[in-house]
Design a protein around this motif. Structure first.
Motif, PDB file in Angstrom:
ATOM      1  N   ARG A  25       0.844  -1.192   0.000  1.00  0.00           N
ATOM      2  CA  ARG A  25       0.000   0.000   0.000  1.00  0.00           C
ATOM      3  C   ARG A  25       0.882   1.245   0.000  1.00  0.00           C
ATOM      4  O   ARG A  25       1.790   1.371   0.823  1.00  0.00           O
ATOM      5  CB  ARG A  25      -0.894   0.013   1.234  1.00  0.00           C
ATOM      6  CG  ARG A  25      -1.778   1.248   1.361  1.00  0.00           C
ATOM      7  CD  ARG A  25      -2.404   1.382   2.741  1.00  0.00           C
ATOM      8  NE  ARG A  25      -3.389   0.350   3.038  1.00  0.00           N
ATOM      9  CZ  ARG A  25      -3.211  -0.632   3.920  1.00  0.00           C
ATOM     10  NH1 ARG A  25      -2.058  -0.709   4.580  1.00  0.00           N
ATOM     11  NH2 ARG A  25      -4.144  -1.533   4.130  1.00  0.00           N
ATOM     12  N   THR A  76      -2.863   0.329  -5.010  1.00  0.00           N
ATOM     13  CA  THR A  76      -3.481   0.918  -3.818  1.00  0.00           C
ATOM     14  C   THR A  76      -2.670   2.079  -3.280  1.00  0.00           C
ATOM     15  O   THR A  76      -1.481   1.944  -2.980  1.00  0.00           O
ATOM     16  CB  THR A  76      -3.628  -0.146  -2.710  1.00  0.00           C
ATOM     17  OG1 THR A  76      -4.417  -1.227  -3.196  1.00  0.00           O
ATOM     18  CG2 THR A  76      -4.290   0.452  -1.487  1.00  0.00           C
ATOM     19  N   ARG A  91      -8.186  -1.773  11.282  1.00  0.00           N
ATOM     20  CA  ARG A  91      -9.437  -2.484  11.029  1.00  0.00           C
ATOM     21  C   ARG A  91      -9.161  -3.943  10.680  1.00  0.00           C
ATOM     22  O   ARG A  91      -9.882  -4.850  11.124  1.00  0.00           O
ATOM     23  CB  ARG A  91     -10.210  -1.813   9.890  1.00  0.00           C
ATOM     24  CG  ARG A  91     -11.568  -2.475   9.598  1.00  0.00           C
ATOM     25  CD  ARG A  91     -12.308  -1.742   8.508  1.00  0.00           C
ATOM     26  NE  ARG A  91     -11.568  -1.777   7.246  1.00  0.00           N
ATOM     27  CZ  ARG A  91     -11.921  -1.091   6.162  1.00  0.00           C
ATOM     28  NH1 ARG A  91     -12.983  -0.290   6.205  1.00  0.00           N
ATOM     29  NH2 ARG A  91     -11.211  -1.174   5.061  1.00  0.00           N
ATOM     30  N   THR A 103      -3.371   5.547  -0.533  1.00  0.00           N
ATOM     31  CA  THR A 103      -4.325   6.209   0.350  1.00  0.00           C
ATOM     32  C   THR A 103      -3.604   7.239   1.199  1.00  0.00           C
ATOM     33  O   THR A 103      -2.367   7.332   1.169  1.00  0.00           O
ATOM     34  CB  THR A 103      -5.026   5.171   1.250  1.00  0.00           C
ATOM     35  OG1 THR A 103      -6.040   5.821   2.016  1.00  0.00           O
ATOM     36  CG2 THR A 103      -4.041   4.515   2.203  1.00  0.00           C
ATOM     37  N   GLY A 104      -4.341   8.005   1.965  1.00  0.00           N
ATOM     38  CA  GLY A 104      -3.744   8.968   2.876  1.00  0.00           C
ATOM     39  C   GLY A 104      -3.165   8.281   4.103  1.00  0.00           C
ATOM     40  O   GLY A 104      -3.486   7.124   4.395  1.00  0.00           O
ATOM     41  N   ILE A 107      -3.548   8.820   7.458  1.00  0.00           N
ATOM     42  CA  ILE A 107      -4.514   8.475   8.504  1.00  0.00           C
ATOM     43  C   ILE A 107      -5.399   7.317   8.057  1.00  0.00           C
ATOM     44  O   ILE A 107      -5.677   6.384   8.823  1.00  0.00           O
ATOM     45  CB  ILE A 107      -5.377   9.690   8.887  1.00  0.00           C
ATOM     46  CG1 ILE A 107      -4.490  10.851   9.356  1.00  0.00           C
ATOM     47  CG2 ILE A 107      -6.375   9.307   9.968  1.00  0.00           C
ATOM     48  CD1 ILE A 107      -3.600  10.510  10.531  1.00  0.00           C
ATOM     49  N   GLU A 108      -5.842   7.341   6.804  1.00  0.00           N
ATOM     50  CA  GLU A 108      -6.681   6.274   6.286  1.00  0.00           C
ATOM     51  C   GLU A 108      -5.915   4.950   6.262  1.00  0.00           C
ATOM     52  O   GLU A 108      -6.498   3.884   6.508  1.00  0.00           O
ATOM     53  CB  GLU A 108      -7.174   6.621   4.876  1.00  0.00           C
ATOM     54  CG  GLU A 108      -7.944   5.511   4.171  1.00  0.00           C
ATOM     55  CD  GLU A 108      -9.226   5.103   4.883  1.00  0.00           C
ATOM     56  OE1 GLU A 108      -9.745   4.011   4.585  1.00  0.00           O
ATOM     57  OE2 GLU A 108      -9.711   5.875   5.745  1.00  0.00           O
ATOM     58  N   SER A 109      -4.623   5.002   6.007  1.00  0.00           N
ATOM     59  CA  SER A 109      -3.828   3.764   5.995  1.00  0.00           C
ATOM     60  C   SER A 109      -3.794   3.130   7.374  1.00  0.00           C
ATOM     61  O   SER A 109      -3.877   1.904   7.505  1.00  0.00           O
ATOM     62  CB  SER A 109      -2.399   4.060   5.518  1.00  0.00           C
ATOM     63  OG  SER A 109      -1.649   4.753   6.503  1.00  0.00           O
ATOM     64  N   TYR A 110      -3.670   3.950   8.413  1.00  0.00           N
ATOM     65  CA  TYR A 110      -3.701   3.417   9.776  1.00  0.00           C
ATOM     66  C   TYR A 110      -5.073   2.817  10.084  1.00  0.00           C
ATOM     67  O   TYR A 110      -5.170   1.769  10.729  1.00  0.00           O
ATOM     68  CB  TYR A 110      -3.378   4.519  10.785  1.00  0.00           C
ATOM     69  CG  TYR A 110      -1.975   5.065  10.694  1.00  0.00           C
ATOM     70  CD1 TYR A 110      -0.893   4.227  10.429  1.00  0.00           C
ATOM     71  CD2 TYR A 110      -1.713   6.422  10.873  1.00  0.00           C
ATOM     72  CE1 TYR A 110       0.395   4.727  10.344  1.00  0.00           C
ATOM     73  CE2 TYR A 110      -0.424   6.930  10.798  1.00  0.00           C
ATOM     74  CZ  TYR A 110       0.630   6.072  10.527  1.00  0.00           C
ATOM     75  OH  TYR A 110       1.898   6.572  10.447  1.00  0.00           O
ATOM     76  N   ARG A 111      -6.120   3.500   9.637  1.00  0.00           N
ATOM     77  CA  ARG A 111      -7.470   2.998   9.877  1.00  0.00           C
ATOM     78  C   ARG A 111      -7.658   1.635   9.221  1.00  0.00           C
ATOM     79  O   ARG A 111      -8.215   0.714   9.830  1.00  0.00           O
ATOM     80  CB  ARG A 111      -8.509   3.989   9.341  1.00  0.00           C
ATOM     81  CG  ARG A 111      -9.946   3.664   9.752  1.00  0.00           C
ATOM     82  CD  ARG A 111     -10.936   4.571   9.054  1.00  0.00           C
ATOM     83  NE  ARG A 111     -11.027   4.267   7.630  1.00  0.00           N
ATOM     84  CZ  ARG A 111     -11.736   3.267   7.122  1.00  0.00           C
ATOM     85  NH1 ARG A 111     -12.426   2.459   7.917  1.00  0.00           N
ATOM     86  NH2 ARG A 111     -11.773   3.062   5.825  1.00  0.00           N
ATOM     87  N   GLN A 112      -7.188   1.476   7.993  1.00  0.00           N
ATOM     88  CA  GLN A 112      -7.330   0.211   7.292  1.00  0.00           C
ATOM     89  C   GLN A 112      -6.511  -0.891   7.965  1.00  0.00           C
ATOM     90  O   GLN A 112      -6.980  -2.026   8.096  1.00  0.00           O
ATOM     91  CB  GLN A 112      -6.894   0.372   5.835  1.00  0.00           C
ATOM     92  CG  GLN A 112      -7.814   1.240   5.005  1.00  0.00           C
ATOM     93  CD  GLN A 112      -7.340   1.397   3.574  1.00  0.00           C
ATOM     94  OE1 GLN A 112      -6.411   0.717   3.135  1.00  0.00           O
ATOM     95  NE2 GLN A 112      -7.977   2.286   2.825  1.00  0.00           N
TER      96      GLN A 112
END
Length: 351
Positions: free
Chosen positions: A275, A326, A339, A328-329, A331-336
């Protein structure tokens, strides 16, 4: 991480698999080579190494001059950031990004790993080699092996006792656990000495010991034991957190090849399991260039400043051959990533 890994892209371009050898990767490799993106950037790295060394020397001088004062603790976060910069240099040296000369790369790695960080260059090379060869493969990638954390639902059933509790709560514990990463790197390096050849063990062991002794002398020689312990705790915790934040987005939550599934060629094996993080000068600096994880995995020997230049070529090629790319930003990478770890531990929370 050594030259064997630095050449992995070229070697795997002719590897066997379910597709014709190099059929998807070879055109991209040819384009990248043609634009000189695999050429070394010796001057760029020489400047970066010099600036980092001077900054480290300035922090050490500051610790000595300020001495036994709580104000000295303000230098601990600065040292943590510089320690991460040092680790990134060692990482690049191991991939032969800095020099194609084996001896030069090893010396740079030993200085920045063993001596300055107390982290074994040989141990990290061996571990990182296996990761690059088979990223996110549960049987072959040591970074996703079931240990403190697990990353595959197949690994959950074997967890018992305290490890079972860890897995159940691993998404919440991930970043707190990275605070211990700096210490774990040091312990792992000393433990790995048993695996190394006698000659390598002597060199690595002496440098690792020199780091520990020098670190202890610097702190206890300039401040009280209480302040020294607090300084070390802040430094090592923030160093580990910084590394964790740099490495967490790269593969967690991405494709994990089935052990008994179809073999992927080099392009798919590296792109589908990685990613990217949308880059900016600050992001590039903070993540040490690892935000271009796809490009780094495709071309491990590519110098760090060339990764962003290769990105448009890689993205366009992936689009042409129909492979998902893939990005992403941060913060979004940490969220993914979190999760994914949360979902892996789900079966243990519904028992």
């Amino acid at each position: 991480m050594p030259e064997a890994v630095a050449a992995v892209a070229e070697r795997t371009a002719t590897s066997t698999g379910t597709e014709p050898a190099g059929s998807e990767f070879t055109p991209l490799l040819r384009t990248v080579k043609g634009q000189g993106l695999l050429d070394r950037r010796t001057g760029w790295y020489a400047l970066g190494i010099t600036v980092n060394a001077l900054a480290l020397a300035a922090v050490v001088t500051g610790v000595i001059l300020i001495g036994d004062s709580w104000w000295t603790l303000l230098l601990a976060p600065v040292l943590a950031v510089l320690s991460s910069r040092t680790a990134f240099i060692g990482h690049d040296a191991g991939h032969a990004q800095i020099s194609s000369d084996k001896a030069v790369s090893r010396v740079i790695g030993l200085i920045h790993g063993n001596l300055l960080l107390g982290m074994s260059h040989a141990w990290w090379n061996d571990k990182h080699n296996r990761h690059h060869a088979n990223p996110n493969h549960v049987d072959k990638d040591p970074d996703v092996a079931a240990d403190i954390l697990v990353f595959s639902s197949d690994q959950v059933s074997t967890r018992t006792g305290f490890r079972r509790w860890l897995t159940r709560n691993q998404a919440w514990l991930f970043f707190p656990l990275t605070l211990l990463e700096g210490l774990w790197l040091k312990v792992s390096g000393f433990r790995d000495l048993r695996r190394q050849s006698p000659r390598e063990r002597i060199v690595e062991g002496l440098l690792l010991t020199s780091h520990v002794v020098g670190y202890v002398i610097l702190l206890l020689g300039t401040m009280s034991i209480g302040k020294a312990l607090v300084f070390a705790a802040i430094h090592q915790a923030l160093f580990g957190l910084h590394l964790g934040m740099a490495f967490a987005p790269n593969h967690k939550g991405m494709e994990m090849p089935a052990p008994d599934g179809d073999r992927w060629g080099h392009l798919r094996r590296q792109v589908l399991t990685s990613r990217n993080i949308k880059g900016s000068p600050l992001t590039d600096w903070f993540l040490g260039g690892l935000n271009y994880q796809i490009e780094h995995h495709l071309f491990p020997s590519m110098p760090r400043p060339h990764l962003r230049l290769a990105q448009p070529l890689v993205r366009a090629h992936c689009r042409e051959v129909g492979i998902s790319y893939t990005e992403t930003g941060l913060i979004e990478s940490y969220r993914q990533a979190l999760r994914h770890m949360y979902e892996v531990g789900e079966p243990l929370r519904v028992e």
